[in-house]
Design a protein around this motif. Structure first.
Motif, PDB file in Angstrom:
ATOM      1  N   ARG A  85      66.129  13.454  54.785  1.00 39.63           N
ATOM      2  CA  ARG A  85      66.381  12.864  53.469  1.00 39.63           C
ATOM      3  C   ARG A  85      66.345  11.342  53.596  1.00 39.63           C
ATOM      4  O   ARG A  85      67.095  10.774  54.390  1.00 39.63           O
ATOM      5  N   HIS A  86      65.490  10.693  52.812  1.00 43.44           N
ATOM      6  CA  HIS A  86      65.349   9.241  52.852  1.00 43.44           C
ATOM      7  C   HIS A  86      66.042   8.612  51.644  1.00 43.44           C
ATOM      8  O   HIS A  86      66.014   9.171  50.549  1.00 43.44           O
ATOM      9  N   ASN A  87      66.628   7.452  51.847  1.00 43.95           N
ATOM     10  CA  ASN A  87      67.247   6.715  50.734  1.00 43.95           C
ATOM     11  C   ASN A  87      66.712   5.295  50.655  1.00 43.95           C
ATOM     12  O   ASN A  87      67.416   4.364  50.291  1.00 43.95           O
TER      13      ASN A  87
ATOM     14  N   TYR B 218      58.166   8.110  62.933  1.00 49.29           N
ATOM     15  CA  TYR B 218      58.387   7.486  61.624  1.00 49.29           C
ATOM     16  C   TYR B 218      59.750   7.872  61.060  1.00 49.29           C
ATOM     17  O   TYR B 218      60.537   7.005  60.628  1.00 49.29           O
ATOM     18  N   ASN B 219      60.045   9.162  61.046  1.00 56.28           N
ATOM     19  CA  ASN B 219      61.293   9.622  60.453  1.00 56.28           C
ATOM     20  C   ASN B 219      62.510   9.293  61.307  1.00 56.28           C
ATOM     21  O   ASN B 219      63.571   8.931  60.771  1.00 56.28           O
ATOM     22  N   GLU B 220      62.369   9.393  62.628  1.00 56.12           N
ATOM     23  CA  GLU B 220      63.490   9.075  63.503  1.00 56.12           C
ATOM     24  C   GLU B 220      63.842   7.593  63.446  1.00 56.12           C
ATOM     25  O   GLU B 220      65.021   7.215  63.526  1.00 56.12           O
ATOM     26  N   ASN B 221      62.827   6.735  63.306  1.00 59.04           N
ATOM     27  CA  ASN B 221      63.090   5.299  63.154  1.00 59.04           C
ATOM     28  C   ASN B 221      63.857   5.029  61.869  1.00 59.04           C
ATOM     29  O   ASN B 221      64.726   4.151  61.819  1.00 59.04           O
ATOM     30  N   LYS B 222      63.530   5.784  60.820  1.00 60.26           N
ATOM     31  CA  LYS B 222      64.273   5.644  59.565  1.00 60.26           C
ATOM     32  C   LYS B 222      65.740   6.017  59.752  1.00 60.26           C
ATOM     33  O   LYS B 222      66.634   5.385  59.181  1.00 60.26           O
ATOM     34  N   VAL B 223      65.983   7.057  60.553  1.00 60.26           N
ATOM     35  CA  VAL B 223      67.358   7.473  60.835  1.00 60.26           C
ATOM     36  C   VAL B 223      68.103   6.375  61.588  1.00 60.26           C
ATOM     37  O   VAL B 223      69.253   6.033  61.265  1.00 60.26           O
ATOM     38  N   ILE B 224      67.448   5.799  62.611  1.00 61.38           N
ATOM     39  CA  ILE B 224      68.059   4.730  63.406  1.00 61.38           C
ATOM     40  C   ILE B 224      68.406   3.527  62.533  1.00 61.38           C
ATOM     41  O   ILE B 224      69.450   2.898  62.707  1.00 61.38           O
TER      42      ILE B 224
ATOM     43  N   LEU C 227      68.659  13.453  59.073  1.00 57.40           N
ATOM     44  CA  LEU C 227      68.123  14.793  59.256  1.00 57.40           C
ATOM     45  C   LEU C 227      69.088  15.779  58.618  1.00 57.40           C
ATOM     46  O   LEU C 227      70.255  15.863  59.012  1.00 57.40           O
ATOM     47  N   ILE C 228      68.627  16.546  57.624  1.00 55.63           N
ATOM     48  CA  ILE C 228      69.524  17.459  56.915  1.00 55.63           C
ATOM     49  C   ILE C 228      69.228  18.924  57.215  1.00 55.63           C
ATOM     50  O   ILE C 228      70.032  19.795  56.871  1.00 55.63           O
TER      51      ILE C 228
END
Length: 418
Positions: free
Chosen positions: A105-107, A17-23, A29-30
């Protein structure tokens, strides 16, 4: 600050879930605490194996993955360094300071927030106890961090409730499959497991607010007969745009069969949250002598509730749904009580778009509704102005008399009896 903890069985799913958000460019990733090497050089397998090394030490504990989100007020301007310090302080406070954890960190929302991925299995193979971790451990930690870092207090009136995700921006959607699938997956990943819905219609009440809809097709279609399900992006008019995506093609597998497994469970999980929703709805209604439909919708949004009114071609209301973004619950109006059903609301909305409200409060105990029986409901409805619709027309002949003035007890004469 608002802290939310989800405990599950798949650390891999949390990482995906989080890695897809990064892509997709909506997260980064902070912080990687307890990991060797530089954050920038870590790939997905490196991160996953670090957690799996611990989870394999205690294979009998299946529920070992924690997905934590720390949410801040939209007015707060918090840089990455302060976010890192907050995350470290929070993890230490809840007893996970020595565990490996990743901070993203999500935006993708209107307010700043971070997601933390970790596991409860320690280096000695023993699990960290997570029973009632939210109430017993996380809440005290949250309140202390608010003071230590001078954050907006969650209980403060300034902390307005906001959905955790933004609606899909239709302007960036093309008719190519990949952008559409990523955009829909962002919404599904948050909504499917977070909100407590008991039907596909209730789920759609949430999804449509983020410009997504789940569709089974017509009853005569093969897809419907085989219990198939597709997801599409919709525009502001509810029209589908882009390429529809089969439910089975998403990583989380939000198929109809899997959704139906959640319905009964969600029905029980949302029960304790019903009174809090009613309390906020009634607070809005009791603040007005009369209120327009649009004002009612706006005022409910201020307390974290979206009111959805379903109307036919003639403009008649045939359904009401309340989406509570604070407790992540969905209720049809009829499930909340007669006052909130389509039948009553449609009769209390006059031709000038005004809902007549009535200010006699229901019996309460500790600020919550004791019950919602017919008699209490009728006692609450005491008109404060003339309407074209009589209460008798709605409810029939009253079963009880209502006297807005308190009864005066007759004083007994004291004396000796003869």
């Amino acid at each position: 600050m608002v802290a939310k903890i989800k405990i599950g069985k798949s650390i891999g799913g949390i990482l995906h879930y989080n890695e897809n958000k990064v892509i997709e460019g909506v997260a980064k990733l902070i912080l990687a605490s307890g990991f060797a090497g530089e954050v920038e050089n870590m790939d997905f397998e490196h991160k996953l194996k670090r957690f799996e090394h611990l989870t394999t030490l205690k294979p009998s504990i299946k529920t070992n993955a924690l997905h934590i989100s720390l949410n801040f007020h939209s007015s707060e301007n918090i840089d990455d360094t302060k976010m890192q310090d907050i995350a470290i302080a929070y993890m230490e406070s809840i007893g996970f300071g020595d565990q490996p954890f990743l901070v993203y960190r999500h935006n993708d929302a209107a307010h700043p927030h971070i997601h933390i991925a970790t596991t409860s299995i320690q280096r000695n193979g023993e699990p960290i106890k997570t029973h009632n971790i939210g109430r017993l451990v996380s809440e005290p930690a949250r309140k202390k961090i608010e003071k230590d870092f001078d954050l907006v207090i969650a209980e403060n009136k300034m902390f307005s409730p906001e959905p955790s995700i933004k609606p899909i921006d239709q302007s960036i959607i093309t008719y190519g499959r990949l952008p559409t699938k990523k955009s829909i997956n962002n919404v599904l990943s948050t909504v499917i497991g977070s909100y407590k819905y008991t039907s596909l219609a209730e789920l759609n009440a949430v999804l449509k607010q983020f410009n997504v809809v789940a569709d089974r097709g017509g009853e005569e279609t093969e897809m419907y007969k085989k219990k198939g399900l597709i997801y599409s992006i919709i525009d502001e008019h509810g029209k589908k745009i882009g390429i529809p995506i089969k439910s089975s093609s998403f990583y989380s597998k939000p198929t109809l069969q899997n959704l139906e497994k959640r319905y009964e469970k969600n029905s029980e999980l949302r029960k304790p949250l019903k009174h809090d929703l009613l309390k906020r709805i009634n607070k809005v209604l009791e603040s007005y002598q009369s209120i327009t439909k649009n004002t009612l919708i706006i005022e409910l949004k201020k307390v974290g509730v979206n009111l959805i009114l379903r109307t036919n071609e003639q403009g008649r209301i045939y359904g009401t749904t309340f989406v509570d973004h604070i407790n992540k619950t969905v209720f049809n109006g009829s499930d909340l009580g007669k006052l909130y059903s389509a039948n009553i609301l449609s009769q209390l909305i006059s031709t000038n778009d005004t809902i007549k409200t009535y200010l006699v409060p229901l019996n309460r105990q500790n600020g919550y509704l004791k019950s919602n029986t017919d008699q209490q409901f009728k006692a609450r409805l005491f008109p404060i102005q003339t309407t074209t619709i009589s209460i008798g027309d709605i409810f029939g002949k009253p079963e009880i008399d209502y006297n807005p003035m308190p009864n005066k007890r007759k004083k007994r004469k004291r004396g000796l009896t003869r």
